[in-house]
Motif scaffolding. Structure first.
Motif, PDB file in Angstrom:
ATOM      1  N   ASP A 225       0.428   0.326   3.575  1.00 20.00           N
ATOM      2  CA  ASP A 225       1.642  -0.058   2.838  1.00 20.00           C
ATOM      3  C   ASP A 225       1.919  -1.286   2.249  1.00 20.00           C
ATOM      4  O   ASP A 225       2.331  -1.508   1.448  1.00 20.00           O
ATOM      5  CB  ASP A 225       2.871   0.483   3.751  1.00 20.00           C
ATOM      6  CG  ASP A 225       2.956   1.983   4.078  1.00 20.00           C
ATOM      7  OD1 ASP A 225       2.154   2.929   3.204  1.00 20.00           O
ATOM      8  OD2 ASP A 225       3.655   2.436   4.792  1.00 20.00           O
ATOM      9  N   MET A 226       1.323  -2.437   3.075  1.00 21.77           N
ATOM     10  CA  MET A 226       1.675  -3.902   2.661  1.00 21.77           C
ATOM     11  C   MET A 226       0.455  -4.155   1.398  1.00 21.77           C
ATOM     12  O   MET A 226       1.040  -4.638   0.634  1.00 21.77           O
ATOM     13  CB  MET A 226       1.122  -4.735   3.909  1.00 21.77           C
ATOM     14  CG  MET A 226       2.221  -4.924   4.917  1.00 21.77           C
ATOM     15  SD  MET A 226       3.860  -5.017   4.295  1.00 21.77           S
ATOM     16  CE  MET A 226       4.580  -3.619   4.386  1.00 21.77           C
ATOM     17  N   ASP A 227      -0.632  -3.320   1.620  1.00 23.34           N
ATOM     18  CA  ASP A 227      -1.544  -3.677   0.410  1.00 23.34           C
ATOM     19  C   ASP A 227      -0.683  -2.923  -0.938  1.00 23.34           C
ATOM     20  O   ASP A 227      -0.701  -3.586  -1.963  1.00 23.34           O
ATOM     21  CB  ASP A 227      -2.975  -2.846   0.695  1.00 23.34           C
ATOM     22  CG  ASP A 227      -3.834  -3.625   1.180  1.00 23.34           C
ATOM     23  OD1 ASP A 227      -3.759  -4.746   0.898  1.00 23.34           O
ATOM     24  OD2 ASP A 227      -4.640  -3.120   1.898  1.00 23.34           O
ATOM     25  N   HIS A 228      -0.217  -1.635  -0.715  1.00 22.95           N
ATOM     26  CA  HIS A 228       0.611  -1.279  -1.919  1.00 22.95           C
ATOM     27  C   HIS A 228       1.703  -2.299  -2.373  1.00 22.95           C
ATOM     28  O   HIS A 228       1.661  -2.620  -3.466  1.00 22.95           O
ATOM     29  CB  HIS A 228       1.139   0.160  -1.572  1.00 22.95           C
ATOM     30  CG  HIS A 228       1.727   1.052  -2.587  1.00 22.95           C
ATOM     31  ND1 HIS A 228       1.328   1.299  -3.811  1.00 22.95           N
ATOM     32  CD2 HIS A 228       3.382   0.972  -2.790  1.00 22.95           C
ATOM     33  CE1 HIS A 228       2.072   1.727  -4.450  1.00 22.95           C
ATOM     34  NE2 HIS A 228       3.423   1.606  -4.283  1.00 22.95           N
ATOM     35  N   PHE A 229       2.616  -2.662  -1.369  1.00 28.03           N
ATOM     36  CA  PHE A 229       3.662  -3.571  -1.674  1.00 28.03           C
ATOM     37  C   PHE A 229       3.218  -4.822  -2.413  1.00 28.03           C
ATOM     38  O   PHE A 229       3.789  -5.250  -3.351  1.00 28.03           O
ATOM     39  CB  PHE A 229       4.301  -3.796  -0.328  1.00 28.03           C
ATOM     40  CG  PHE A 229       5.348  -4.786  -0.607  1.00 28.03           C
ATOM     41  CD1 PHE A 229       6.508  -4.664  -1.591  1.00 28.03           C
ATOM     42  CD2 PHE A 229       5.608  -6.144   0.128  1.00 28.03           C
ATOM     43  CE1 PHE A 229       7.538  -5.503  -1.723  1.00 28.03           C
ATOM     44  CE2 PHE A 229       6.426  -7.051  -0.407  1.00 28.03           C
ATOM     45  CZ  PHE A 229       7.455  -6.852  -1.153  1.00 28.03           C
ATOM     46  N   ALA A 230       1.901  -5.327  -2.099  1.00 32.03           N
ATOM     47  CA  ALA A 230       1.318  -6.671  -2.725  1.00 32.03           C
ATOM     48  C   ALA A 230       0.916  -6.450  -3.866  1.00 32.03           C
ATOM     49  O   ALA A 230       1.432  -7.051  -4.722  1.00 32.03           O
ATOM     50  CB  ALA A 230       0.226  -6.910  -1.786  1.00 32.03           C
ATOM     51  N   ARG A 231       0.297  -5.079  -4.122  1.00 32.62           N
ATOM     52  CA  ARG A 231       0.128  -5.076  -5.445  1.00 32.62           C
ATOM     53  C   ARG A 231       1.253  -4.639  -6.620  1.00 32.62           C
ATOM     54  O   ARG A 231       1.217  -5.052  -7.626  1.00 32.62           O
ATOM     55  CB  ARG A 231      -0.910  -3.627  -5.624  1.00 32.62           C
ATOM     56  CG  ARG A 231      -2.258  -3.706  -5.129  1.00 32.62           C
ATOM     57  CD  ARG A 231      -3.247  -2.496  -5.529  1.00 32.62           C
ATOM     58  NE  ARG A 231      -2.528  -1.367  -4.970  1.00 32.62           N
ATOM     59  CZ  ARG A 231      -2.826  -0.812  -3.759  1.00 32.62           C
ATOM     60  NH1 ARG A 231      -3.755  -1.715  -3.131  1.00 32.62           N
ATOM     61  NH2 ARG A 231      -2.564   0.118  -3.140  1.00 32.62           N
TER      62      ARG A 231
END
Ligand code: DAH
Length: 336
Positions: A225-231
């Motif tokens: 979820d953090m990877d998604h938010f980062a993108r």
């Protein structure tokens, strides 16, 4: 008639011509002033009696050329108006009128942007009070009575045992107490700490908090979820990484870095050469926090995170001093 009077008559004649309502009125004025039997020939007849013939002659000449020019200009303007009226009431080729528009403050923009990303991921936006109790700000979040954050150095205590919340994490405790799992909330809001203001600190700042509780939520969910938010926030090439850390309310706890959106991780001024930028704190919700909220720590797990929005604004908008966000210089803030 002396020169002074002639000059007054000149001005009067010009005013009349300029406000003449139509071409016929302009022509009538021309005949009245300049025509063969008009006023000008009469006045010319008086010239030989004038005290200063030269000055009077020049003034009469100014009258003649001035009125003639005004007559021609007024006729042209009336003709153009008539043509425009024929073409339709509106001249669509005219440029529009510029009106000054307000803009959202960079922090408001970031609250909206981050909330929108999490809303698309299924989170609800929650709210909580700025004036908190020690219970929700600290006790319910597994923060020991002797923890440094409780120190009056860090916390604004209010008369009557309340305090100004030092972190939006307080909303986690309130929300869980009032809602059964599963829970998926984000909470943007103001926080307060007794920090001395400098380029990177402000006694009043903003955070956005996140909480996801369900059966079998794992650290892998937090990571993806953090990877998604980062993108979504910084661009498609940005990824996250975890560094081990400590927070009272999570176990394990991590600090989350995003790869630098400016240099792609190669190292630059923005990431101070490291290729990574520290963005937030996070972790798996501590069983003691679940217990304080009345949840069954054996049946649910969850992750939580919290990040500072001023810091994020400074990184995303390239603002070098946090105080710029609070000086309310509209010319500065309008850039973002
Ligand atoms: N409240 C923390 C702070 O102010 C940030 C934070 C860290 C929030 C970890 C969390 C978390 O929910 O799990 O520094």
């Amino acid at each position: 008639m002396d020169i002074h009077e002639l000059e007054q008559r000149t001005q009067q004649a010009l005013d009349e011509v300029q406000s003449a309502p139509d071409a016929a009125a302009v022509e009538a004025l021309r005949v009245h002033y300049l025509g063969r039997n008009g006023l000008l020939p009469q006045w010319m007849g008086l010239l030989k009696e004038a005290a200063d013939k030269r000055a009077m002659g020049q003034a009469l000449n100014r009258f003649k050329t001035g009125v003639l020019a005004a007559v021609n200009a007024r006729k042209d303007a009336l003709a153009a108006e008539a043509k425009a009226a024929q073409a339709g009431a509106f001249d669509l080729s005219l440029p529009g009128r510029w009106t000054r528009r307000g803009r959202l403050h960079p922090i408001t923009q970031l609250i909206d942007r981050t909330s929108a990303i999490f809303r698309r991921m299924g989170f609800t936006v929650a709210d909580g009070p700025d004036i908190e109790t020690e219970h929700y700000n600290f006790d319910a979040l597994n923060t020991p009575a002797d923890h440094a954050a409780r120190d009056t150095q860090d916390t604004f205590y209010l008369p009557g045992g309340n305090l100004l919340r030092t972190q939006t994490s307080a909303v986690q405790a309130r929300w869980m107490e009032a809602h059964k799992p599963p829970v998926r909330i984000v909470c943007p809001g103001r926080c307060y700490r007794r920090d001395t203001t400098d380029a990177t600190h402000s006694a009043n700042f903003h955070q956005i908090e996140g909480l996801y509780v369900d059966r079998r939520v794992s650290l892998a969910d937090l990571k993806s979820d953090m990877d998604h938010f980062a993108r979504e926030l910084m661009g498609s090439g940005v990824k996250s990484r975890f560094r081990a850390h400590f927070f009272p309310f999570t176990e394990p706890s991590v600090e989350v870095d995003f790869s630098c959106h400016m240099c792609g991780g190669k190292g630059c001024r923005v990431c101070k050469g490291s290729g990574w930028i520290e963005i937030m704190g996070a972790g798996m919700v501590d069983p003691n926090v679940f217990a304080a909220a009345g949840y069954e720590p054996d049946t649910v797990t969850g992750y939580a995170f919290g990040m500072g929005l001023e810091r994020l604004a400074m990184i995303l908008f390239g603002i070098d001093d946090i105080r710029r966000l609070y000086e309310n210089d509209a010319r500065y803030l309008a850039q973002f």
